[in-house]
Motif scaffolding. Structure first.
Motif, PDB file in Angstrom:
ATOM      1  N   TYR A 101      -5.695 -18.088   1.759  1.00  0.00           N
ATOM      2  CA  TYR A 101      -4.724 -17.524   0.437  1.00  0.00           C
ATOM      3  C   TYR A 101      -3.413 -17.066   0.992  1.00  0.00           C
ATOM      4  CZ  TYR A 101      -7.912 -14.174   2.344  1.00  0.00           C
ATOM      5  OH  TYR A 101      -8.550 -13.476   3.240  1.00  0.00           O
ATOM      6  N   LEU A 103      -0.036 -15.061  -1.222  1.00  0.00           N
ATOM      7  CA  LEU A 103       0.467 -14.775  -2.270  1.00  0.00           C
ATOM      8  C   LEU A 103       2.096 -14.431  -1.917  1.00  0.00           C
ATOM      9  CD1 LEU A 103      -1.137 -12.253  -4.585  1.00  0.00           C
ATOM     10  CD2 LEU A 103      -1.064 -14.908  -4.722  1.00  0.00           C
ATOM     11  N   TRP A 108       2.328  -9.123  -4.605  1.00  0.00           N
ATOM     12  CA  TRP A 108       1.370  -8.265  -3.955  1.00  0.00           C
ATOM     13  C   TRP A 108       0.878  -7.010  -4.746  1.00  0.00           C
ATOM     14  CZ3 TRP A 108       2.735  -8.264   1.854  1.00  0.00           C
ATOM     15  CH2 TRP A 108       2.917  -9.468   2.413  1.00  0.00           C
ATOM     16  N   GLY A 109      -0.248  -6.724  -4.785  1.00  0.00           N
ATOM     17  CA  GLY A 109      -0.515  -5.446  -5.434  1.00  0.00           C
ATOM     18  C   GLY A 109      -0.904  -5.850  -6.789  1.00  0.00           C
ATOM     19  N   ARG A 110      -1.246  -6.721  -7.327  1.00  0.00           N
ATOM     20  CA  ARG A 110      -1.283  -6.710  -8.896  1.00  0.00           C
ATOM     21  C   ARG A 110      -2.977  -7.291  -9.095  1.00  0.00           C
ATOM     22  NH1 ARG A 110       4.405  -8.293  -9.369  1.00  0.00           N
ATOM     23  NH2 ARG A 110       5.446  -6.563  -9.685  1.00  0.00           N
ATOM     24  N   GLY A 111      -3.835  -7.616  -7.945  1.00  0.00           N
ATOM     25  CA  GLY A 111      -5.001  -8.144  -8.253  1.00  0.00           C
ATOM     26  C   GLY A 111      -4.860  -9.734  -8.296  1.00  0.00           C
ATOM     27  N   ALA A 113      -4.542 -12.170  -6.109  1.00  0.00           N
ATOM     28  CA  ALA A 113      -5.216 -12.938  -5.141  1.00  0.00           C
ATOM     29  C   ALA A 113      -6.810 -12.678  -5.595  1.00  0.00           C
ATOM     30  CB  ALA A 113      -5.023 -12.355  -3.700  1.00  0.00           C
ATOM     31  N   ARG A 114      -7.191 -11.569  -6.104  1.00  0.00           N
ATOM     32  CA  ARG A 114      -8.750 -11.216  -6.126  1.00  0.00           C
ATOM     33  C   ARG A 114      -8.953 -12.196  -7.315  1.00  0.00           C
ATOM     34  NH1 ARG A 114     -10.591  -5.149  -6.719  1.00  0.00           N
ATOM     35  NH2 ARG A 114      -9.069  -4.937  -5.153  1.00  0.00           N
ATOM     36  N   ASN A 141      -4.862  -7.498   9.621  1.00  0.00           N
ATOM     37  CA  ASN A 141      -4.254  -7.875   8.125  1.00  0.00           C
ATOM     38  C   ASN A 141      -5.220  -7.064   7.217  1.00  0.00           C
ATOM     39  OD1 ASN A 141      -3.362  -9.256   5.911  1.00  0.00           O
ATOM     40  ND2 ASN A 141      -3.541 -11.137   6.731  1.00  0.00           N
ATOM     41  N   ARG A 143      -4.665  -5.993   4.173  1.00  0.00           N
ATOM     42  CA  ARG A 143      -4.650  -6.281   2.768  1.00  0.00           C
ATOM     43  C   ARG A 143      -5.408  -7.602   2.608  1.00  0.00           C
ATOM     44  NH1 ARG A 143      -0.999  -5.491  -1.476  1.00  0.00           N
ATOM     45  NH2 ARG A 143       0.512  -3.954  -1.021  1.00  0.00           N
TER      46      ARG A 143
HETATM   47  C1  COA Z   1      -3.545 -11.215   1.575  1.00  0.00           C
HETATM   48  C2  COA Z   1      -3.054 -10.985   0.250  1.00  0.00           C
HETATM   49  C3  COA Z   1      -3.346 -12.476  -0.735  1.00  0.00           C
HETATM   50  C4  COA Z   1      -3.608  -9.876  -0.623  1.00  0.00           C
HETATM   51  O1  COA Z   1      -2.518  -9.862  -1.717  1.00  0.00           O
HETATM   52  P1  COA Z   1      -3.033  -8.550  -2.795  1.00  0.00           P
HETATM   53  O2  COA Z   1      -2.140  -8.651  -3.942  1.00  0.00           O
HETATM   54  O3  COA Z   1      -3.098  -7.304  -1.990  1.00  0.00           O
HETATM   55  O4  COA Z   1      -4.470  -8.660  -3.002  1.00  0.00           O
HETATM   56  P2  COA Z   1      -5.392  -8.490  -4.405  1.00  0.00           P
HETATM   57  O5  COA Z   1      -4.969  -9.537  -5.360  1.00  0.00           O
HETATM   58  O6  COA Z   1      -6.516  -7.995  -3.840  1.00  0.00           O
HETATM   59  O7  COA Z   1      -4.564  -7.148  -5.166  1.00  0.00           O
HETATM   60  C5  COA Z   1      -5.269  -5.878  -4.586  1.00  0.00           C
HETATM   61  C6  COA Z   1      -4.336  -4.895  -4.954  1.00  0.00           C
HETATM   62  O8  COA Z   1      -3.642  -4.922  -6.467  1.00  0.00           O
HETATM   63  C7  COA Z   1      -4.237  -3.820  -7.187  1.00  0.00           C
HETATM   64  N1  COA Z   1      -4.388  -3.966  -8.421  1.00  0.00           N
HETATM   65  C8  COA Z   1      -3.651  -3.907  -9.561  1.00  0.00           C
HETATM   66  N2  COA Z   1      -4.034  -4.776 -10.572  1.00  0.00           N
HETATM   67  C9  COA Z   1      -5.511  -5.146 -10.072  1.00  0.00           C
HETATM   68  C10 COA Z   1      -6.186  -5.772 -11.001  1.00  0.00           C
HETATM   69  N3  COA Z   1      -6.018  -6.054 -12.451  1.00  0.00           N
HETATM   70  N4  COA Z   1      -7.440  -6.203 -10.498  1.00  0.00           N
HETATM   71  C11 COA Z   1      -7.645  -5.718  -9.030  1.00  0.00           C
HETATM   72  N5  COA Z   1      -6.799  -5.229  -8.183  1.00  0.00           N
HETATM   73  C12 COA Z   1      -5.482  -4.868  -8.898  1.00  0.00           C
HETATM   74  C13 COA Z   1      -5.030  -3.100  -6.431  1.00  0.00           C
HETATM   75  O9  COA Z   1      -5.241  -1.642  -6.622  1.00  0.00           O
HETATM   76  C14 COA Z   1      -4.776  -3.266  -4.977  1.00  0.00           C
HETATM   77  O10 COA Z   1      -3.564  -2.560  -4.729  1.00  0.00           O
HETATM   78  P3  COA Z   1      -3.231  -1.852  -3.341  1.00  0.00           P
HETATM   79  O11 COA Z   1      -3.119  -3.050  -2.326  1.00  0.00           O
HETATM   80  O12 COA Z   1      -1.967  -1.253  -3.522  1.00  0.00           O
HETATM   81  O13 COA Z   1      -4.521  -1.220  -2.878  1.00  0.00           O
HETATM   82  C15 COA Z   1      -1.355 -10.738   0.517  1.00  0.00           C
HETATM   83  O14 COA Z   1      -1.393  -9.712   1.431  1.00  0.00           O
HETATM   84  C16 COA Z   1      -0.465 -12.122   1.255  1.00  0.00           C
HETATM   85  O15 COA Z   1      -0.332 -13.126   0.561  1.00  0.00           O
HETATM   86  N6  COA Z   1      -0.310 -11.738   2.428  1.00  0.00           N
HETATM   87  C17 COA Z   1       0.149 -12.860   3.336  1.00  0.00           C
HETATM   88  C18 COA Z   1      -0.713 -13.982   3.542  1.00  0.00           C
HETATM   89  C19 COA Z   1      -1.919 -13.625   4.205  1.00  0.00           C
HETATM   90  O16 COA Z   1      -1.821 -12.793   4.993  1.00  0.00           O
HETATM   91  N7  COA Z   1      -3.034 -14.395   3.830  1.00  0.00           N
HETATM   92  C20 COA Z   1      -4.287 -14.097   4.142  1.00  0.00           C
HETATM   93  C21 COA Z   1      -4.622 -14.885   5.816  1.00  0.00           C
HETATM   94  S1  COA Z   1      -6.201 -14.559   6.351  1.00  0.00           S
END
Ligand code: COA
Length: 185
Positions: A101, A103, A108-111, A113-114, A141, A143
């Protein structure tokens, strides 16, 4: 497997659209952000044409030897249709399905990816009959590791010096999520 491989997947805030060659033009620019690749052993795509060749290959949806299903989606915001990233799953016959995955950093930081990965896992476990999902992550990594843990993945193994890329050596965590654990959520 009778799953419709080209199906769009919907979540509360996202539309997941199967990647096609024509998406290369749209995704090339946002994929130039080097932050995306900090912990991945690859660089931003060199040209839109090179990206189109890669996506053309993905459109086969199956490996040349027929042993793997290649599932991949452009992640879009349901409200605007804006592309915000990519999700992938490689479904293998006798081994865990591997998910991947990314983004674009503005999202980032909006949930998202989850939310998107959770939908893909549901597809894998409930429709493809996958018994275990796996993800390979650079140990730095944070995040990505937080995302996997939030979805129930557990650390199965850490491989030292798993990747060598451009003179950099990196260690890798291998995370796993068995279907039984997913169903107990
Ligand atoms: C890995 C990656 C996809 C994670 O993205 P992300 O936005 O941090 O992931 P999530 O969807 O789980 O979001 C979690 C964050 O959203 C916040 N959040 C906001 N609204 C949310 C909601 N409705 N539901 C869940 N989380 C929410 C969480 O609090 C958390 O914030 P924080 O990071 O400040 O603690 C991103 O960092 C990325 O693309 N990295 C580069 C590519 C990469 O490394 N890929 C993985 C290779 S293994």
């Amino acid at each position: 497997m009778t799953v419709k491989i080209e199906a769009f997947l919907l979540t509360e805030r996202l539309v997941l659209e199967p990647v096609r060659e024509l998406h290369a033009r749209e995704l090339f620019a946002p994929l130039q952000d080097a932050r995306i690749f900090t912990y991945m052993p690859e660089d931003p795509p060199g040209t839109p044409e090179a990206l189109a060749i890669r996506y053309h290959l993905w459109e086969r949806r199956v490996s040349p030897d027929g042993n793997e299903r290649w599932l991949n989606w452009v992640v879009r915001l349901a409200t605007t249709g804006e592309a915000i990233g990519l999700l992938q799953a490689t479904v293998r016959a006798e081994a865990p399905a591997i998910v991947a995955y990314l983004l674009f950093p503005a999202h980032w930081g909006r949930g998202y990816a989850r939310e998107g990965l959770s939908r893909v896992l549901r597809l894998l476990f409930e429709e493809y009959g996958v018994v275990c999902a796996a993800a390979l992550v650079d140990t730095r990594n944070a995040r990505s590791i937080a995302l996997l843990r939030a979805l129930g993945f557990r650390l199965a193994q850490t491989v030292r010096q798993a990747d060598f890329y451009k003179g950099r050596v990196s260690d890798e965590h291998r995370f796993q999520l068995p279907r039984a654990v997913w169903l107990r959520r």
